[in-house]
Write an enzyme that holds these catalytic residues in place. Structure first.
Site, mmCIF file in Angstrom:
data_model
loop_
_atom_site.group_PDB
_atom_site.id
_atom_site.type_symbol
_atom_site.label_atom_id
_atom_site.label_comp_id
_atom_site.label_asym_id
_atom_site.label_seq_id
_atom_site.Cartn_x
_atom_site.Cartn_y
_atom_site.Cartn_z
ATOM 1 N N LYS A 282 43.581 39.997 30.744
ATOM 2 C CA LYS A 282 44.578 40.856 30.134
ATOM 3 C C LYS A 282 44.877 42.039 31.046
ATOM 4 C CE LYS A 282 43.051 44.407 29.454
ATOM 5 N NZ LYS A 282 42.344 45.393 30.355
ATOM 6 N N TYR B 146 44.904 45.683 23.496
ATOM 7 C CA TYR B 146 43.874 45.554 22.459
ATOM 8 C C TYR B 146 44.368 46.107 21.119
ATOM 9 C CZ TYR B 146 40.489 44.699 26.210
ATOM 10 O OH TYR B 146 39.801 44.178 27.263
HETATM 11 P P1 NAD Z 1 38.166 45.586 39.949
HETATM 12 O O1 NAD Z 1 38.925 46.552 40.781
HETATM 13 O O2 NAD Z 1 36.735 45.877 39.701
HETATM 14 O O3 NAD Z 1 38.232 44.133 40.600
HETATM 15 C C1 NAD Z 1 39.416 43.614 41.145
HETATM 16 C C2 NAD Z 1 39.072 42.585 42.202
HETATM 17 O O4 NAD Z 1 40.277 42.157 42.835
HETATM 18 C C3 NAD Z 1 38.171 43.153 43.321
HETATM 19 O O5 NAD Z 1 37.175 42.223 43.610
HETATM 20 C C4 NAD Z 1 39.100 43.290 44.501
HETATM 21 O O6 NAD Z 1 38.452 43.116 45.738
HETATM 22 C C5 NAD Z 1 40.097 42.161 44.252
HETATM 23 N N1 NAD Z 1 41.381 42.356 44.914
HETATM 24 C C6 NAD Z 1 42.045 41.425 45.605
HETATM 25 N N2 NAD Z 1 43.175 41.920 46.108
HETATM 26 C C7 NAD Z 1 43.231 43.216 45.741
HETATM 27 C C8 NAD Z 1 44.177 44.264 45.986
HETATM 28 N N3 NAD Z 1 45.284 44.062 46.688
HETATM 29 N N4 NAD Z 1 43.904 45.466 45.473
HETATM 30 C C9 NAD Z 1 42.790 45.694 44.744
HETATM 31 N N5 NAD Z 1 41.875 44.736 44.467
HETATM 32 C C10 NAD Z 1 42.087 43.492 44.973
HETATM 33 O O7 NAD Z 1 38.958 45.405 38.608
HETATM 34 P P2 NAD Z 1 38.423 44.826 37.227
HETATM 35 O O8 NAD Z 1 38.034 45.953 36.349
HETATM 36 O O9 NAD Z 1 37.444 43.749 37.475
HETATM 37 O O10 NAD Z 1 39.776 44.233 36.598
HETATM 38 C C11 NAD Z 1 40.302 42.978 36.991
HETATM 39 C C12 NAD Z 1 41.142 42.392 35.844
HETATM 40 O O11 NAD Z 1 40.304 42.204 34.716
HETATM 41 C C13 NAD Z 1 42.260 43.329 35.383
HETATM 42 O O12 NAD Z 1 43.388 42.578 35.052
HETATM 43 C C14 NAD Z 1 41.702 43.995 34.141
HETATM 44 O O13 NAD Z 1 42.685 44.378 33.216
HETATM 45 C C15 NAD Z 1 40.828 42.898 33.584
HETATM 46 N N6 NAD Z 1 39.696 43.412 32.785
HETATM 47 C C16 NAD Z 1 39.452 42.851 31.578
HETATM 48 C C17 NAD Z 1 38.419 43.312 30.796
HETATM 49 C C18 NAD Z 1 38.138 42.683 29.461
HETATM 50 O O14 NAD Z 1 37.307 43.212 28.732
HETATM 51 N N7 NAD Z 1 38.768 41.573 29.125
HETATM 52 C C19 NAD Z 1 37.616 44.356 31.252
HETATM 53 C C20 NAD Z 1 37.868 44.891 32.498
HETATM 54 C C21 NAD Z 1 38.911 44.405 33.266
#
Ligand code: NAD
Length: 375
Positions: free
Chosen positions: A141, A228
């Site tokens: 999401k 949410y």
């Molecule tokens: P994060 O920044 O921790 O991770 C993102 C990942 O994408 C990293 O490993 C990064 O290296 C990679 N990546 C690849 N290309 C990139 C770029 N150009 N710029 C930045 N990062 C790049 O983020 P996250 O918190 O893991 O979030 C990722 C997704 O998961 C989002 O869509 C977020 O909304 C979703 N999310 C969902 C929940 C949930 O409870 N369902 C919780 C947190 C995050």
């Protein structure tokens, strides 16, 4: 007769996806089913995580606990992560990809589903690539950053005959299943008012964090957290919103929030007359759901994070066991795909598209100061 392996079977059952919408608004939480699932010893759905950031680490733990899915592959642009994940989760080298050789995954029968956990602005591109590689997809999401992108993702999965789910973990969480029941079965009469809000204080976030970049996040608190609140309104009422008004709040951290909103508040109107108000914030912490109905009320606080959640009605407290939300979601999806069944509409791409249309309406309402019709 050609032997139908579980893998060829999983592929085959993609055929016909999207032909019939299954309406299952309520998922039941049942301990007997839970025990049966714990004893499941059949083949598991092979999942590759795409993007190894914070949430992928949480999903990896869910995959370890899952009865129907397992972590079989990874897609990462960072060689050191490839190495550490390979060791930690015992992932074969042939199931490790980067963004340059991603498309080669089409040749890999050991991956059934790709779980996209990238920044929001990258969801569309990688969902479409995964679909073209013939893999089922779960996308985190918000599904994408525009309704148009969501539609393209749905179309790509339909034409590739693969299933598409949005990572709506709360649909498998017992407190949320209970508030859906309380609302949709009108246990306290018709719900008249819902207040659902979520906020995390992002003070100190580095300026280069993707959450602050419009192109990668799509927006601020609304894009990251708003779904949410919108979801809980929709599944507790069992209705679709008809109009919205919304307001941005003044920025407390203008140096950080140069491209996206810091705070936004909105009011959704529903056909029954119910009103749902929400604030999502990047400058304060809040995690709350409250529904007021004709003859009583029900609430969760905390409500949306990873729990433990606390539930209360106007009559009594209600609390369910703390579960691994990611494992429950993966099991719910994995079990259906393995059994050749279509995923239910409430976690589908169409569901993500509905939420994105509401998000676009909220932004338009806040930008124009007008009441925006959503139908
Ligand atoms: P994060 O920044 O921790 O991770 C993102 C990942 O994408 C990293 O490993 C990064 O290296 C990679 N990546 C690849 N290309 C990139 C770029 N150009 N710029 C930045 N990062 C790049 O983020 P996250 O918190 O893991 O979030 C990722 C997704 O998961 C989002 O869509 C977020 O909304 C979703 N999310 C969902 C929940 C949930 O409870 N369902 C919780 C947190 C995050």
């Amino acid at each position: 007769m050609k032997k139908v392996t579980r893998r060829s079977f999983v592929k085959k059952i993609g055929i016909g996806v999207g032909s019939a919408a299954i309406l299952t608004p309520l998922v039941s939480f049942n301990h007997n089913t839970e025990n049966e699932e714990k004893n499941y010893s059949g083949k598991k759905l092979n999942v590759a995580l795409c993007g190894l950031g914070r949430y992928a680490n949480i999903l990896a733990k869910g995959l370890i606990e899952s009865n129907f899915c397992q972590l079989s592959g990874i897609i990462t642009g960072t060689p050191s992560k490839a190495e550490s994940w390979k060791k930690k989760y015992n992932i074969p080298q042939k199931n490790i990809y980067n963004y340059e050789n991603f498309d080669d995954i089409v040749k890999n029968d050991d991956i059934d589903l790709i779980y996209i956990v990238l920044p929001n602005g990258m969801h569309k591109e990688y969902t479409i690539k995964a679909a073209k590689a013939g893999k089922h997809v779960i996308v985190e999401k918000p599904m994408a950053i525009t309704a148009k992108d969501c539609q393209e993702m749905i179309d790509a999965c339909k034409s590739a005959k693969v299933q598409l789910a949005v990572g709506y973990r709360l649909h498998y969480e017992p407190h949320h299943i209970e508030i859906k029941r309380l609302g949709q079965e009108q246990v306290f009469g018709k719900v008249r008012l819902i207040h659902a809000s979520l906020g995390y204080n992002l003070t100190g976030t580095p300026l280069n964090d993707w959450h602050l970049k419009k192109s990668l996040a799509g927006g601020g608190a609304l894009m990251n957290l708003g779904v949410y609140c919108i979801q809980s309104n929709r599944y507790v009422l069992g209705e679709e919103p008809i109009s919205v008004t919304a307001q941005f709040a003044p920025k407390i951290m203008p140096d950080l929030f140069t491209e996206v909103e810091e705070n936004i508040t909105w009011q959704l109107n529903f056909p029954s007359g119910a009103v749902c108000t929400s604030t999502v914030s990047s400058n304060c912490n809040i995690d709350r759901f409250y529904a007021s109905a004709e003859k009583g009320s029900f609430e969760l606080s905390p409500a949306i994070s990873y729990g433990p959640f606390k539930g209360r009605t106007s009559e009594k407290e209600f609390n369910f066991p703390v579960i691994n939300q990611q494992a429950a979601q993966l099991d719910g999806i994995g079990k259906l795909i393995i059994n050749g069944q279509q995923l239910p509409s409430h976690i589908s791409g169409e569901e993500g598209l509905k939420d994105m249309k509401v998000i676009e309406g909220i932004y338009k309402a806040a930008e124009t100061g007008e009441k925006i019709n959503l139908i």
